[in-house]
Enzyme design. Structure first.
Site, short mmCIF file in Angstrom:
data_model
loop_
_atom_site.label_atom_id
_atom_site.label_comp_id
_atom_site.label_asym_id
_atom_site.label_seq_id
_atom_site.Cartn_x
_atom_site.Cartn_y
_atom_site.Cartn_z
N ASP A 67 -3.79 0.01 -1.65
CA ASP A 67 -5.84 0.29 -1.38
C ASP A 67 -4.83 1.68 -1.36
O ASP A 67 -4.25 2.05 -1.87
CB ASP A 67 -4.78 0.63 0.09
CG ASP A 67 -6.06 1.44 0.61
OD1 ASP A 67 -7.87 1.45 -0.04
OD2 ASP A 67 -6.39 2.53 1.26
N ASP B 165 -6.99 5.36 -1.05
CA ASP B 165 -6.82 6.47 -0.82
C ASP B 165 -6.27 5.93 0.72
O ASP B 165 -6.91 5.47 2.15
CB ASP B 165 -8.99 6.01 0.02
CG ASP B 165 -9.85 6.50 -0.83
OD1 ASP B 165 -9.32 7.29 -2.04
OD2 ASP B 165 -11.08 6.44 -1.15
#
EC number: 3.1.3.3
Length: 226
Positions: free
Chosen positions: A20, A22
């Site tokens: 991922d 963010d």
């Protein structure tokens, strides 16, 4: 259910690792930074908190927040040049080590392609290995929505990306690493999920993830122990 030892074995023998972006690869949340830059930070942060509560679908939350921000092409480019995303400590070394071992590294994000590609460039990750949401602009640069056909625009989209990668590249072992519930939901089809709390701790992820780390050095150590 796999034990922690078995999960570590999967990580050490992974064909591909998906991160991922963010609050995992970078320290901030891209959409909140874009909102602040466009002068609607507080309103969007409140919508983000509601979205995290799971009462609305990911796509509905994204549509509403972007409808409030309405970023122009120029604003997105200026955000990247004036406030570039800050890499999380240890990520550069971890990605380099994975590359040295011949492991494919992918960035799978509900964030925006232009910002995530900037991050990929810093980590020597090919842009073909980036899966993120694409903002759309009119010819004059004004905001025109986002590409709703991207898998990452949907709830459960990260799992769809991993299924696609397994089918396309015949990966046997894929690891997903991230801070949020959408990352944890991608396992399965991922063979192992590692929760990351180095930037922000999401309570439900910390409680449910069998393997939870707060610094990427912990994963580097795993790779050195072979």
């Amino acid at each position: 259910m796999a034990s922690l030892l078995e999960m570590k074995e999967v990580f050490r023998n992974a064909d591909a690792v998906c991160f991922d972006v963010d609050s995992t690869v970078i320290r901030e949340e891209g959409i909140d930074e874009l909102a602040k830059f466009c002068g609607v930070g507080d309103a969007v942060a409140e919508m983000t908190r509601r979205a995290m509560g799971g009462t609305v679908t990911f796509k509905a939350a994204l549509t509403a927040r972007l409808g409030l921000i309405r970023p122009s092409y120029e604003q997105v480019q200026k955000l990247i040049s004036d406030n570039p995303p800050q890499l999380t400590p240890g990520i550069r070394e971890l990605v380099n080590r994975l590359h040295q071992r011949g492991v494919q590294v992918f960035l799978v994000s509900g964030g925006f392609q232009s910002i995530v590609e900037h991050v990929a460039l810093q980590l020597n990750i090919p842009t073909a290995n980036v899966f993120a949401n694409r903002l759309k602009f009119y010819f004059n640069g004004e905001y025109a929505g986002f590409d709703e056909t991207q898998p990452t625009a949907e709830s459960g989209g990260k799992g769809k990306v991993i299924t696609h990668l397994k089918e396309q590249f015949h990966f046997k072992k894929v690891v997903m690493i991230g801070d949020g519930a959408t990352d944890m939901e991608a396992c399965p089809p991922a063979d192992c999920f590692i929760g990351f709390g180095g930037n922000v701790i999401r309570k439900q992820v910390k409680e449910k993830a069998k393997w939870y780390i707060t610094h990427f050095d912990e994963l580097l150590k795993e790779l050195e122990e072979r």
